[in-house]
Structures are given as structure tokens and as C-alpha cells.
Design an enzyme around this catalytic site. Structure first.
Site, PDB file in Angstrom:
ATOM      1  N   GLN A   1       0.735  -1.149  -0.177  1.00  0.00           N
ATOM      2  CA  GLN A   1      -0.030   0.068   0.079  1.00  0.00           C
ATOM      3  C   GLN A   1       0.980   1.427   0.113  1.00  0.00           C
ATOM      4  OE1 GLN A   1      -2.285  -1.716   3.651  1.00  0.00           O
ATOM      5  NE2 GLN A   1      -3.411  -0.240   2.838  1.00  0.00           N
TER       6      GLN A   1
ATOM      7  N   ASP B   1       6.302   4.836  -0.836  1.00  0.00           N
ATOM      8  CA  ASP B   1       7.483   5.449  -0.591  1.00  0.00           C
ATOM      9  C   ASP B   1       8.537   4.968  -1.485  1.00  0.00           C
ATOM     10  OD1 ASP B   1       7.979   2.911   0.506  1.00  0.00           O
ATOM     11  OD2 ASP B   1       7.442   3.437   2.529  1.00  0.00           O
TER      12      ASP B   1
ATOM     13  N   HIS C   1      -1.000   1.636  -4.500  1.00  0.00           N
ATOM     14  CA  HIS C   1      -1.082   3.024  -4.422  1.00  0.00           C
ATOM     15  C   HIS C   1      -0.098   4.061  -4.994  1.00  0.00           C
ATOM     16  CE1 HIS C   1      -3.857   2.011  -0.590  1.00  0.00           C
ATOM     17  NE2 HIS C   1      -4.510   1.513  -1.734  1.00  0.00           N
TER      18      HIS C   1
ATOM     19  N   SER D   1       0.303  -3.244   8.377  1.00  0.00           N
ATOM     20  CA  SER D   1      -1.149  -2.463   7.865  1.00  0.00           C
ATOM     21  C   SER D   1      -2.138  -2.852   8.854  1.00  0.00           C
ATOM     22  CB  SER D   1      -1.363  -3.474   6.415  1.00  0.00           C
ATOM     23  OG  SER D   1      -2.557  -2.908   5.965  1.00  0.00           O
TER      24      SER D   1
ATOM     25  N   ASN E   1       1.143  -7.079  13.350  1.00  0.00           N
ATOM     26  CA  ASN E   1       0.720  -5.344  13.305  1.00  0.00           C
ATOM     27  C   ASN E   1       0.592  -5.048  14.969  1.00  0.00           C
ATOM     28  OD1 ASN E   1       0.311  -2.946  11.784  1.00  0.00           O
ATOM     29  ND2 ASN E   1      -1.742  -2.959  12.765  1.00  0.00           N
ATOM     30  N   LEU E   2       0.910  -3.620  15.167  1.00  0.00           N
ATOM     31  CA  LEU E   2       0.789  -3.444  16.685  1.00  0.00           C
ATOM     32  C   LEU E   2      -0.604  -3.174  17.059  1.00  0.00           C
ATOM     33  CD1 LEU E   2       4.094  -1.098  17.098  1.00  0.00           C
ATOM     34  CD2 LEU E   2       3.287  -3.078  18.152  1.00  0.00           C
ATOM     35  N   GLN E   3      -1.662  -2.690  16.113  1.00  0.00           N
ATOM     36  CA  GLN E   3      -3.104  -2.419  16.272  1.00  0.00           C
ATOM     37  C   GLN E   3      -3.820  -3.395  15.910  1.00  0.00           C
ATOM     38  OE1 GLN E   3      -1.165   0.074  14.469  1.00  0.00           O
ATOM     39  NE2 GLN E   3      -0.329   1.006  16.233  1.00  0.00           N
TER      40      GLN E   3
END
Length: 372
Positions: A137, A140, A157, A239, A267-269
Site C-alpha cells: 500500500q 515511498d 497506491h 498494515s 501489526n501493533l494495532q
């Protein structure tokens, strides 16, 4: 009713209790709203990182799954680039999280970002034929700069270093050593430079929130869909999956649940796919991938600017285009030929924000038209 509900039960008067009984439906609705708010707050919070023992145990499970997989596809998000000082979006200090809280978002000089340990190890896993495709996604360009082959990469993206001419057939691609999105924004993709072959204005490749990507490259939707169709294991790294979850072709939703690829999330969340995951690891991507490489008995990779493919892929600006941007250039190592000219930012000058990064994060803000 809302004011009364904020009080503890022991503090409510008889009159207030009578009001709550009289408006029972309102009480139920307000209670449900509070539950939804609490759940949303919980999901936005960063989950505690796994303990060392738990992390090692889960990485061993991940290692076994990687070894057993016949076709592994990696989905990556902003979390794999935070180690390169590029902020994520939905983390506790993410761009959109800060904007929602009304807090300022600091400028970031993306030209100084370099591929992280995770980027380099993904390339190594691809070289070892343990990873077959990467779907990102991120805009960069760090996967490209890590040396991952273009055919193994789908940048859904876009890529901040690539501008294209869509007037040519097939479209022509120009890779630069600077962020080409300085003048672009939502629904405005012209970069101000022109195609040396047909004279048409070049455009960036960024897909902003609310847009639909139509370019064949670097988005490579065909490659992403084909890879998802072949996958027996999907590894999601860094992500929130709040955007990726909407792309049904990436999750084989047309298959029965027991015939879909095995899913592992790092993922941390919280993510909306957590309940479907065979394994969820709460940890930083570089930490998890570093341990994974040890479990697989593979040497971790470090970024070497001398081997950065962007210097050989980049197209030089024409003399009349040298002042067409004010972005800081990615400078090649000493002794390596510089294939792109243009403006530079003096050391100590103001850092700049990428067009896709700066304008894309303010997706909900629209200027009011002056009344006539």
C-alpha cells in the site's frame, strides 16, 4: 438522560431513576452508543507488544508456516516504513490519528528514507523462493529501492519516484531520483514536466484516498490478483488492513472459508481481519522479521546504497527541466554516476513534505467556495 447516565448508580436520585425508567428506549440507545465509542477507542489504541517468550513462540509458528507454504504473498503497509522515519497513518501517532485529534502533523523529508530491515529481508526471502509476490500500500518506493524485482511487486497506491505519460501507447514510465508529487494532489496528477517523445504532460502514479487506480504499472493489480489466487499463505506486515480489506480479489472471498489462504498478521494495532487470522503477532515488523530470519537460518540483509537499483533505473531530466522541482535528490554514492539533475535543498534547510503524503492525509478537508 445522557447527563444522568454519566453518574454512577449510587449517585442517582429517585427522580433521576424515574426519568431513566420513563425513557427506557433512549437509555438503551445511549448505552449502545457508548459501547461503540469504547470499542472504537480500544481498536485505535496500540496493543502491548508481545513478551519476549511469547514473541519467540509465535515467530517459531510463523517460521513453520513459511517453510510449509507453497505460495506465500506478503501484504505490506506503512508499519514497515516507520523504522525509516516515515510516519504511519492509523497508529497512535499516525497522520490521520493526529489530524482527528486536531493536533499538527510535522513535515517529513521523505528523500532521506532508506529501505528498512524488513524491506531488505523480504527481498532475501524472495531470492530464497520463500516469498513469491509482494503487494504494498506504500507510496515511498522503498520496496523498489530494496532490489525487489518489478514483476514480483504490486504498488497498489503508486510510487512517489515514478511519473508516466499516459498519452503514449503503451504508457511510458520515468523513474526519478526525487519525489515527483510536489505539484500533485487529489484528482490533480500533472507533474508539470512533459514527455520527451510526444510532448504530453507527465502525471504521477499516486492513488489518493477516494480515487480508483487505473495505471497498469507500478500498481500491477493483475499481478496482485493472480498472486492472491495462487496463495496458500498471506503474511500481512504493518498494515491496519482497513483499506486492503475492501479489495475482495486479494482475499479470495469467492471461495469457501476453508479453501482461502492461511492468514498471518504482524501489526501493533487491531485489524478487521484479526478474527480470521491463524496467527496474530503484536510486534514491530523489524523485530519480528529479524527473529524470523534467524529461525529460517538466513542472514539478515542490510541496505547498501551502492546496490540501490534506483540509480540505474532513473531517467535524467532534460536541461530545460532542471528547475522543474525543488525536492531534495537521492544522492548516489561517491564515485557513482549521477543520472539525474535538478534542484537540491541546502543542508539545514526546511524539510519538505511529499505531495502524496501531505495532501493525501488531509483528505477530509475542503476549502469553502466564496459566496457570490
Amino acid at each position: 438522560v445522557s447527563r444522568i447516565l454519566k453518574k454512577s448508580e449510587c449517585e442517582r436520585t429517585e427522580e433521576e431513576l424515574s426519568v431513566l425508567q420513563r425513557y427506557e428506549e433512549t437509555v438503551q440507545e445511549l448505552t449502545l452508543r457508548q459501547i461503540r465509542r469504547d470499542n472504537l477507542k480500544r481498536k485505535q489504541e496500540e496493543v502491548g507488544i508481545c513478551s519476549s517468550d511469547e514473541l519467540l513462540k509465535k515467530v517459531k509458528e510463523l517460521s513453520a508456516a513459511v517453510r510449509e507454504a507453497n505460495y506465500l504473498v506478503v501484504y505490506t503497509g506503512a508499519g514497515i516504513s516507520t523504522a525509516a522515519s516515515i510516519p504511519d497513518y492509523r497508529g497512535p501517532n499516525g497522520v490521520w490519528t493526529l489530524l482527528q485529534k486536531g493536533r499538527p502533523v510535522s513535515a517529513s523529508d521523505l528523500s532521506e528514507a532508506e529501505p528498512t530491515l524488513t524491506h531488505m529481508c523480504i527481498r532475501k526471502l524472495y531470492e530464497e523462493k520463500l516469498v513469491q509476490h509482494v503487494v504494498s500500500q506504500n507510496c515511498d518506493g522503498l520496496h523498489l529501492r530494496s532490489g525487489l524485482p518489478r514483476e514480483a511487486l504490486s504498488e497498489l497506491h503508486g510510487n512517489m519516484f515514478i511519473e508516466v505519460c499516459t498519452a503514449c501507447s503503451p504508457p511510458r514510465e520515468f523513474i526519478r531520483l526525487f519525489d515527483v508529487t510536489e505539484r500533485t494532489s487529489l484528482h490533480r496528477h500533472g507533474t508539470g514536466r512533459s514527455c520527451p517523445h510526444c510532448g504530453a504532460e507527465l502525471r504521477d502514479t499516486i492513488v489518493h484516498f477516494g480515487e480508483r487506480g487505473t495505471l497498469e504499472q507500478p500498481l500491477n493489480w493483475k499481478g496482485a490478483a493472480e498472486a492472491a489466487g495462487k496463495a496458500d499463505l498471506i503474511l500481512c506486515l504493518g498494515s491496519s488492513l482497513k483499506v486492503l480489506k475492501k479489495y475482495a480479489c486479494l482475499w479470495c472471498m469467492n471461495r469457501a472459508p476453508n479453501k482461502r489462504p492461511k492468514l498471518i498478521i504482524v501489526n501493533l494495532q487491531w485489524t478487521p481481519k484479526d478474527d480470521l487470522a491463524a496467527l496474530k503477532i503484536h510486534g514491530k515488523c523489524d523485530d519480528v522479521i529479524g527473529l524470523l530470519m534467524k529461525e529460517l537460518d538466513l542472514q539478515t540483509q542490510e541496505y547498501d546504497k551502492l546496490e540501490d537499483p534506483i540509480f540505474s533505473l532513473a531517467t535524467a531530466l532534460r536541461p530545460e527541466e532542471e528547475d522543474s522541482h525543488s525536492r531534495k535528490l537521492i544522492v548516489p554514492p561517491a564515485g557513482q554516476e549521477d543520472c539525474s539533475q535538478g534542484s537540491t535543498v541546502e543542508p539545514g534547510g526546511m524539510s519538505v513534505q511529499g505531495g502524496w503524503y501531505g495532501r493525501g492525509c488531509a483528505k477530509g478537508r475542503k476549502k469553502k467556495k466564496p459566496s457570490t
